[in-house]
Design an enzyme around this catalytic site. Structure first.
Site, PDB file in Angstrom:
ATOM      1  N   GLY A 195       0.827  -1.189   0.000  1.00  9.69           N
ATOM      2  CA  GLY A 195       0.000   0.000   0.000  1.00  9.69           C
ATOM      3  C   GLY A 195       0.868   1.247   0.000  1.00  9.69           C
ATOM      4  O   GLY A 195       2.012   1.221   0.451  1.00  9.69           O
ATOM      5  N   GLY A 248       0.869  -5.055   1.086  1.00  6.55           N
ATOM      6  CA  GLY A 248      -0.440  -5.112   0.463  1.00  6.55           C
ATOM      7  C   GLY A 248      -0.480  -5.966  -0.785  1.00  6.55           C
ATOM      8  O   GLY A 248      -1.527  -6.492  -1.147  1.00  6.55           O
ATOM      9  N   GLU A 300       6.792  -4.809   7.449  1.00  6.19           N
ATOM     10  CA  GLU A 300       6.188  -3.665   8.144  1.00  6.19           C
ATOM     11  C   GLU A 300       6.862  -3.270   9.453  1.00  6.19           C
ATOM     12  O   GLU A 300       6.829  -2.095   9.831  1.00  6.19           O
ATOM     13  CB  GLU A 300       4.694  -3.937   8.388  1.00  6.19           C
ATOM     14  N   ASP A 322      -0.211  -6.669   8.011  1.00  7.79           N
ATOM     15  CA  ASP A 322      -1.672  -6.545   7.990  1.00  7.79           C
ATOM     16  C   ASP A 322      -2.216  -7.281   6.771  1.00  7.79           C
ATOM     17  O   ASP A 322      -1.716  -8.339   6.419  1.00  7.79           O
ATOM     18  CB  ASP A 322      -2.085  -5.065   8.035  1.00  7.79           C
TER      19      ASP A 322
END
Length: 353
Positions: A67, A115, A138, A146
């Site tokens: 992302g 992502g 991350e 995530d």
């Protein structure tokens, strides 16, 4: 469907092609891209002429680097309530992919991170190549894995997922398959042939036919670094505290352990503790959506804290690669501070949806 900003939609025979088209940014996801993908998938799901959906990325460098956290960083810094909108819409897209009623074929060629893993590893047929570089990095930017990674990683063999989540190190095709995040290794030079073969399937072919078709192009997988060190990973990452994991790594006279120790030592202490808590909770969760809800609550709280902004600054803005984490040590991160990431309530998913 018409093309959207940075996403192109094509038809090739019975296959619907979704092509991420932001190559200068390694196809990093924006909110318009997420929305365009969701709209396309919803439409394709009920189109009787479509046998499968194929996800690919423009350019030779990768499928998707994740992302666009710089946008989230900037909105969060301003206190803009839209800062959480990206996750609020991205996470349900991950769930949609996981339960998609038709074969969803992800071509994980090149860089597939963050992502990008969420767009691919939840699919029903995940293809890696000799160029695949997969990671959930991350903790290095003060964030946490995530996009449903806290559901996927605990289901990897042994403690492979714990190593991936904490260290955030890259793995190749063999280890992606070993970790259960991919299914088949297909040479990058043959991806075009694979897509053409999928496009030639009858509209009602189904998952088994798609797998059989892809298998014709697959090559044998040789053991990767993570697989070769599985016993070491299992005995050092089995603990429920980051401090115990680091102690166990330090006791190993092995280059792999030394590298993991050094890598984790550079990560955000808060992110490390939060990630391990999320992974252990994910191991006992009932399903993906429960994990996505938990991740969303954690992400919302994270925007009120220091390390995410500092991590993005060091990695993407100033690019000095020298983040100053706060708190700076594991000991200074209290259990209560980690508990606060789970205080938010509510669900991203309609009841029963």
């Amino acid at each position: 469907m018409e093309d959207a900003e940075h996403v192109r939609f094509e038809r090739q025979g019975s296959a619907a092609i979704v092509r991420l088209d932001r190559p200068r940014a390694l196809n990093s996801l924006t909110l318009p891209m997420v929305r365009a993908m969701k709209a396309a998938l919803v439409r394709h799901a009920t189109d009787a002429s479509i046998s499968c959906v194929v996800l690919t990325g423009e350019g030779e460098r990768g499928l998707c680097a994740g992302g666009d956290v710089r946008i989230v960083h900037d909105l969060g810094r301003r206190g803009d309530p839209e800062a959480t909108r990206f996750w609020r819409e991205e996470f349900p897209l991950n769930a949609l992919i996981a339960r998609y009623p038709k074969p969803y074929v992800a071509l994980m060629d090149g860089i597939t991170m963050g992502g990008g893993v969420g767009l691919s590893a939840h699919g029903s047929l995940r293809i890696v190549t000799e160029r695949t570089r997969l990671a959930m990095p991350e903790t290095g930017i003060g964030y946490f894995p995530d996009v449903g990674a806290t559901w996927l990683l605990p289901r990897a063999p042994g403690e492979a997922g714990t190593w991936m989540g904490l260290a955030g190190s890259e793995i190749g095709a063999a280890d992606a398959i070993h970790a259960g995040l991919a299914d088949l290794l297909v040479p990058s030079a043959r991806l075009g042939e694979l897509v053409a073969a999928l496009a030639g399937l009858p509209p009602d072919a189904g998952q088994d036919r798609a797998v059989e078709t892809a298998a014709r192009f697959a090559v044998p997988v040789e053991g990767g670094v993570l697989a070769r060190n599985a016993a070491l990973v299992d005995r050092t990452f089995r603990f429920d505290s980051v401090a115990e994991i680091l102690t166990a790594l330090a006791a190993e006279a092995d280059p792999f352990a030394a590298e993991a120790l050094a890598t984790i030592g550079r990560r955000s202490p808060t992110s490390l503790k939060l990630t391990l808590r999320l992974l252990r909770l994910g191991r006992d969760s009932a399903g993906l959506e429960e994990c996505l809800d938990r991740e969303f609550a954690a992400a919302v709280h994270l925007l009120t804290q220091h390390d995410f902004y500092e991590g993005v600054r060091a990695a993407l803005i100033d690019k000095d690669r020298a983040p100053k984490w706060s708190p700076a040590t594991l000991d200074a991160v209290s259990d209560a501070a980690v508990d606060a990431y789970f205080a938010g309530g509510g669900s991203l998913f309609p009841q029963g949806g």
